[in-house]
Enzyme design. Structure first.
Site, PDB file in Angstrom:
ATOM      1  N   TYR A  13       0.861  -1.186   0.000  1.00 17.52           N
ATOM      2  CA  TYR A  13       0.000   0.000   0.000  1.00 17.52           C
ATOM      3  C   TYR A  13       0.894   1.231   0.000  1.00 17.52           C
ATOM      4  CZ  TYR A  13      -3.276   3.584   1.758  1.00 17.52           C
ATOM      5  OH  TYR A  13      -4.024   4.718   1.929  1.00 17.52           O
ATOM      6  N   ASP A  46       9.373   2.829  -1.237  1.00 17.62           N
ATOM      7  CA  ASP A  46       8.431   3.501  -0.348  1.00 17.62           C
ATOM      8  C   ASP A  46       8.807   3.121   1.085  1.00 17.62           C
ATOM      9  OD1 ASP A  46       4.774   3.603  -0.005  1.00 17.62           O
ATOM     10  OD2 ASP A  46       6.420   4.307   1.269  1.00 17.62           O
ATOM     11  N   LYS A  85       5.624   9.530   8.292  1.00 14.08           N
ATOM     12  CA  LYS A  85       5.474   8.970   9.640  1.00 14.08           C
ATOM     13  C   LYS A  85       6.553   9.439  10.613  1.00 14.08           C
ATOM     14  CE  LYS A  85       3.026   4.962   7.754  1.00 14.08           C
ATOM     15  NZ  LYS A  85       1.676   4.849   8.344  1.00 14.08           N
TER      16      LYS A  85
END
Ligand code: KE4
Length: 425
Positions: free
Chosen positions: A142, A237, A265
């Site tokens: 994702y 990613d 994050k």
């Protein structure tokens, strides 16, 4: 009725599904979503004041635990001087330099406000640089909710992607191929078949979003060699893995250099952030220097920068990762021992301080295997442990996160609770 239940009832009148991100609605585990009133260290407290040991950690950012004093001080100090200016600030330079120190593959950085934005921009850059349209992602990975990454595998393998969400057009999805993770032969065949058409491959180099799944053997090195030989940009990613296992990422741990890296994050310490970075030659294609447009009102905002700088500086402290990873090993090993003793088929996948307890037999190396996990059993486990004061991700296909605020006492308390509830599974 608990306060969380009351709030959820009210929230559903105003917020879609009562939440601002789908996973928080507890749909795949049932029960009522928690509303959190405050958090401190390894704990969160719900709207009724009930205390939980937190293994969600906001899905990654809270690696130092909640309200770490150094991060709090940095945020308080900064916000008193202004929230955001629409102009540059020194903090953007400082955080960019910390990111470059940790990721030698990055010569220039652009900060944005989320992982989705970072990935969306990285793909645009790769397409501009290669002048190609197609991209490859992996089933089970994702990368945020930009249209071209909400695609799923078509009927036959090696066919163009199909929309994985309403509102994504067929044409958009057709520019996305979906490959199985840990299958280098598939990529060799795909790249041969569509030679010269593929702009980029984007991968979670260690996956968090099908649960934690690790690359097998030399997979990442082979992937890097393959993309290089086909003139395809390799995008790592590392929104979730960046600064998770060490002061760097999977690329520094495995010695594999991607062309573009996406982050998020942890680098915002819990404040909104994302970033993408690459060699100067590539990044200088981005506005205002080059033809790739990308912008953002709150990009690089001083408060996120301050929280990120304080977080990364704290992570640089000696022994931080060694003890964080050791505490996580204690948790993972403890769960494995309990599952064996109680004859419960379980695999505990681990990368640094992120783990996933899969309720299944046999190692999980791709999405097809992850989907074989017993999600009903995970749901039962989730609801039993939340009752006993453990807050875990409300989905079998998420990573659990341990922070530097988690001590062996927290881990042993957790394992004692697991010892009890696992007899009821
Ligand atoms: P955001 O746009 O949510 O900041 O980042 C998207 C993203 C990109 N890349 C990776 C590897 C990610 O894990 C994420 C977001 N992770 C999810 C957890 N599965 C965020 C939680 C949520 O969607 O609420």
């Amino acid at each position: 009725m608990t306060r969380s239940q009351d709030l959820f009832t009210e929230a559903q009148k105003h917020l879609v599904g009562g939440v601002d991100s789908p996973v928080r609605a507890f749909k795949s585990v049932g029960g009522n979503p928690l509303f959190i009133s405050r958090a401190q260290g390894a704990h969160i407290y719900d709207a009724d004041g009930k205390k939980y040991i937190d293994y969600v950690g906001s899905y990654g950012p809270m690696i130092l635990g909640h309200v770490h004093p150094k991060v709090l001080n940095a945020v308080e100090r900064t916000v008193k001087n202004g929230f955001c200016f629409g102009a540059s600030t020194e903090g953007e330079i400082e955080l960019a330099m910390l990111v470059k120190e940790a990721f030698p593959s990055i010569e220039m950085v652009r900060f944005v406000n989320s992982g989705t934005e970072a990935v969306m921009s990285a793909i645009r850059l790769a397409r501009a640089y290669t002048k190609r349209d197609k991209i490859v992602k992996f089933s089970g990975c994702y990368h945020g909710h930009s249209d071209f990454l909400l695609a799923e595998a078509g009927s036959g393998l090696m066919t163009y992607g199909l929309p994985a969400s309403a509102g994504v057009t067929k044409n958009t999805a057709q520019d996305t191929f979906i490959a199985p993770y840990n299958d280098i032969q598939f990529l060799k065949d795909l790249f041969e078949k569509y030679n010269g058409e593929i702009a980029a491959v984007i991968i979670e180099p260690v996956v968090g979003n099908m649960g934690v799944v690790l690359p097998e053997g030399n997979y990442l090195k082979e992937l890097s060699a393959l993309t290089t030989s086909h003139g395809i940009q390799l995008i790592f990613d590392e929104v979730m893995t960046g600064f998770r296992k060490e002061f760097g990422g999977v690329q520094t741990l495995f010695g594999v250099t991607p062309d573009i890296t996406c982050l998020g994050k942890i680098i915002g310490g819990g404040m909104p952030v994302g970033a993408y970075g690459a060699k100067r030659e590539l990044m200088e294609m981005v506005a205002p220097l080059g033809p790739v447009y990308q912008a953002g009102t709150l990009s690089g905002n001083p408060v996120s920068m301050a929280a990120g700088i304080a977080t990364l500086n704290e992570l640089k402290e000696p022994n931080t990762y060694a003890s964080l990873n050791a505490v996580t090993t204690r948790l993972a090993e403890g769960i494995r021992k309990l599952a064996t003793a109680k004859n419960i088929p379980m695999q505990v996948a681990k990368h640094g301080s992120m783990i996933t307890p899969f309720f299944c037999d046999g190692k999980v190396t791709n999405y097809d295997l992850a989907k074989k996990a017993d999600t009903d059993r995970y749901a039962k486990f989730f609801n039993l442990i939340i009752e006993s004061g453990i807050f875990a991700p409300p989905s079998q296909f998420e990573a659990w996160f341990v922070s530097t605020a988690h001590t062996t006492k927290h881990i042993d308390e957790t394992l004692d609770i697991f010892d009890e509830v696992m007899d009821e599974l």
